[in-house]
Design a protein around this motif. Structure first.
Motif, short mmCIF file in Angstrom:
data_model
loop_
_atom_site.label_atom_id
_atom_site.label_comp_id
_atom_site.label_asym_id
_atom_site.label_seq_id
_atom_site.Cartn_x
_atom_site.Cartn_y
_atom_site.Cartn_z
N ILE A 103 0.83 -1.21 0.00
CA ILE A 103 0.00 0.00 0.00
C ILE A 103 0.86 1.25 0.00
O ILE A 103 0.66 2.17 -0.81
CB ILE A 103 -0.94 -0.02 1.22
CG1 ILE A 103 -1.97 -1.14 1.08
CG2 ILE A 103 -1.63 1.34 1.38
CD1 ILE A 103 -2.81 -1.34 2.32
N GLU B 289 -6.51 1.72 -0.79
CA GLU B 289 -5.76 0.55 -1.22
C GLU B 289 -6.15 -0.68 -0.40
O GLU B 289 -6.21 -1.80 -0.92
CB GLU B 289 -4.26 0.81 -1.09
CG GLU B 289 -3.72 1.85 -2.04
CD GLU B 289 -3.77 1.38 -3.49
OE1 GLU B 289 -3.87 0.17 -3.72
OE2 GLU B 289 -3.73 2.24 -4.40
N LYS C 87 2.79 1.82 -3.31
CA LYS C 87 1.94 2.36 -4.38
C LYS C 87 1.73 3.86 -4.21
O LYS C 87 1.62 4.60 -5.17
CB LYS C 87 0.59 1.67 -4.38
CG LYS C 87 0.61 0.27 -4.99
CD LYS C 87 -0.81 -0.28 -5.05
CE LYS C 87 -0.83 -1.64 -5.71
NZ LYS C 87 -2.20 -2.19 -5.82
#
Length: 692
Positions: free
Chosen positions: A537, A568, A540
């Protein structure tokens, strides 16, 4: 080439000397370092003590093998480097090595499992003493000085005594034999035999052989109570069995008075450590005192005097000096070892002020750990180190910055709970149908209305519940940390910021590093999986680029990053291939908590975490607490000790004693309250204020 052969000859000449001096050096290191195991020292230094403990025996055995192998190849006139007279002086070092193999009083066992291997140590005792005596007999020539022979015999007696004490103390510290309390508690009068008198501790002898007056409580020392708890015996069941709660005898009950404070915990923890990992179980027996106060010092003095008056002019001066040093330093080591240890305790506690056993509150934060991994500079190195078995905090000095505040609050909570409700059950913190110890009625009603809060406490396993609340608590702190007013914040502010966040990180630390202590069957892989998904998470979101030039203490998440985590996490939870819901559920729980009024939110989180901590401590076996003491102790053991001594319900009580019926519990509570002159209460929490 000549230099290599010269080095080989030098090693042949000095090998035995170096081994014997090194073995003595390890014994002195263990003497000075072993008392530090009673304190919160870095893991790397504890590892050094373990290596010294293992290496000391191996070095002494290797020295004995070297000594007798070279004399087996030698004759009385040739085939050796020194000659017959010098050979006999070397053999005098054999009983000293046997003394070193006997170990130190301060570090009889390093791990609790060592105590269960006392039979192996007994076999080792018989075999090594037999081999040493036989080799000494074969190596000693008839024309040697008889004073050296008498000196060696006296030292062999000391070595055999030291070797016998080790398996004896290990056997007495075995968990299966740690407690035999029935006859002691009943106060039966019986005539002791001479053998029993010699091998019974002085305080136990008083209890065993003196009858208890009619209607009075049994005589139990502090050590007895420690032994009972470490052996997973129920103190509450013992009280019921012995009918100690009869009118007029309540002041003599087994359990400690409820006015205890944390300053009284140090002697309890230190005595528990001594009973398991040192020779405290045998030191105060008449046999041990007679040996180490009278016999052993006399034998050392006689051995040194015999060696001093023997003929030494035919020996190398170096070996004579080494023998003098070995005799004197070994004598001081054995005779004054306990005094030196007590001096080390005094230096560590009063001068250096090092935190004692369990006076450390380690923490582990999942999001902070992930942020360290995703940093471009240190992340790859940290990943490689973890794959090789490195655990974070190995080289970090334990600190007690949060310990004092948290321990004060927890002690006050437990003493208050136990003073108002007899045999408090800490598992009731997850209940929403009755008054339970960890919450007020208003907070319970608030939890009923919140679906995620109720679901996380009622439907989730304990280990998953700890992880959910850890992530949710951390997100709440990062979204809106508690506010301080003035330089010295009120008690409520300290409760929120210190206790809630500190206990949350500590419970996460237990789940990641000590899952068996958190709860039987706890799954450490839950934490590992949560870190893996949290890393996906945060990677990203590109946070690693934001943190590239920042220090670790500045790693904070802004509102956009927190919002991205929620999105996410929801995406991962909905993906049928890699469905993972813990982080998503924690985000929903945090969102629900953020919707609660600030004062109520922090107080609710504090109550939940205190409930989790005390429930985990009460459900952990005494064996695991005893095992953790050998590794520096856990704060959980401190909480467990207070729970046990205040008469709250532990795992042993839940297994031994039946659950009371509602009518029976109400009647018992009312009767006990009337006897003690206080109003009856179904829950201490209904009478406490908002801040505990």
């Amino acid at each position: 080439m000549a230099g290599i052969w010269s080095a080989v000859r030098w090693w042949d000449d000095w090998q035995l000397r170096i081994l014997v001096i090194g073995s003595l050096g390890f014994q002195w290191f263990l003497l000075l370092a072993a008392p530090m195991r009673n304190y919160s020292i870095p893991r790397w230094f504890r590892t050094c003590i373990w290596l010294a403990y293992i290496t000391a025996d191996a070095l002494a055995i290797y020295a004995l093998a070297t000594l007798f192998n070279r004399h087996a190849r030698a004759t009385s006139t040739a085939c050796n480097y020194y000659g017959a007279k010098l050979s006999s002086l070397e053999v005098l070092w054999a009983p000293l090595l046997l003394i070193y193999l006997g170990g130190r009083e301060e570090i009889t066992a390093y791990n609790i499992e060592d105590n269960e291997l006392w039979t192996r140590h007994t076999v080792t005792l018989v075999s090594q003493v037999t081999v040493a005596l036989y080799a000494f007999y074969k190596s000693w020539t008839g024309d040697n000085d008889r004073k050296l022979l008498l000196s060696a015999i006296l030292l062999f007696i000391v070595g055999i005594i030291s070797f016998c004490e080790k398996p004896w103390s290990l056997r007495r510290a075995s968990i299966n034999r740690l407690v035999a309390m029935s006859s002691l508690m009943k106060g039966e009068r019986r005539s002791p035999t001479g053998w029993q008198w010699c091998f019974t501790k002085l305080d136990d002898r008083y209890k065993c052989w003196r009858a208890r007056p009619q209607g009075t409580a049994p005589i139990l020392s502090q050590g007895d109570k420690v032994q009972m708890m470490l052996s997973d015996l129920s103190l509450y069941a013992a009280e019921v069995t012995l009918e100690i709660r009869k009118k007029g005898t309540t002041d003599q009950k087994i359990l400690e008075p409820l006015t205890m404070g944390k300053h009284k915990m140090k002697p309890w923890l230190r005595q528990a450590f001594g009973l398991i990992y040192t020779r405290a179980n045998v030191i105060f027996t008449p046999a041990y005192l007679a040996c180490h106060v009278l016999l052993v010092p006399s034998l050392y003095i006689a051995a040194i005097m015999l060696f001093a008056t023997s003929h030494k002019h035919e020996y190398y001066v170096t070996d004579v000096k080494i023998t003098y040093a070995l005799l004197c330093f070994t004598a001081v080591l054995d005779v004054f070892g306990l005094l030196i240890s007590e001096l080390m305790y005094w230096l560590m506690s009063s001068q250096a002020k090092v935190p004692a056993l369990c006076e450390n509150l380690p923490g582990y934060n999942l999001i902070d750990s992930v942020l360290r991994v995703v940093r471009p500079r240190t992340g790859p190195l940290l990943k490689i180190a973890k794959r090789m078995g490195y655990k974070e905090g190995y080289f970090r000095q334990p600190k007690d910055r949060l310990y004092s505040s948290v321990s004060d609050f927890i002690t006050a909570e437990l003493v208050s709970a136990s003073s108002k409700v007899e045999n408090v059950d800490f598992s009731s913190y997850r209940s929403f149908t009755k008054d339970y110890w960890a919450s007020r009625t208003a907070l319970r009603d608030e939890c009923r209305r919140r679906g995620e809060v109720r679901r996380s406490l009622r439907r989730s396993p304990f280990d998953a519940s700890v992880l959910l609340w850890h992530i949710a608590t951390d997100i709440c702190f990062r979204c809106g940390p508690p506010k301080h007013f003035g330089e010295r914040p009120p008690r409520a502010e300290v409760v929120r910021e210190v206790c809630t966040e500190a206990i949350s990180n500590y419970m996460a630390y237990l789940l990641n590093f000590q899952p068996e202590m958190l709860m039987t069957g706890s799954r450490q892989h839950l934490f590992t999986e949560a870190m893996k998904y949290m890393e996906r998470i945060l990677a990203k979101d590109g946070i690693k680029h934001k943190l590239e030039d920042k220090q670790e203490q500045e790693q904070k998440l802004d509102d956009a990053s927190l919002r991205r985590i929620k999105e996410e996490a929801a995406e991962l939870a909905s993906d049928p291939k890699g469905r993972y819901t813990i982080v998503h559920d924690a985000c929903k729980l945090a969102e629900e908590l953020m919707g609660i009024e600030e004062e109520t939110r922090w107080h609710l989180m504090y109550r939940v975490w205190v409930g989790m901590l005390c429930y985990s401590a009460s459900m952990c076996r005494g064996y695991l607490h005893a095992k953790s003491l050998g590794e520096g102790g856990e704060f959980l053991s401190y909480v467990w000790l207070i729970i046990s001594l205040t008469g709250s319900k532990t795992l042993a009580d839940k297994l031994q004693m039946p659950e009371p019926e509602p009518e029976e519990m109400e009647t018992t509570t009312t009767t006990t309250a009337q006897e003690e002159g206080r109003p009856a209460a179904s829950s201490w929490a209904t009478e406490t204020g908002e801040d505990g």
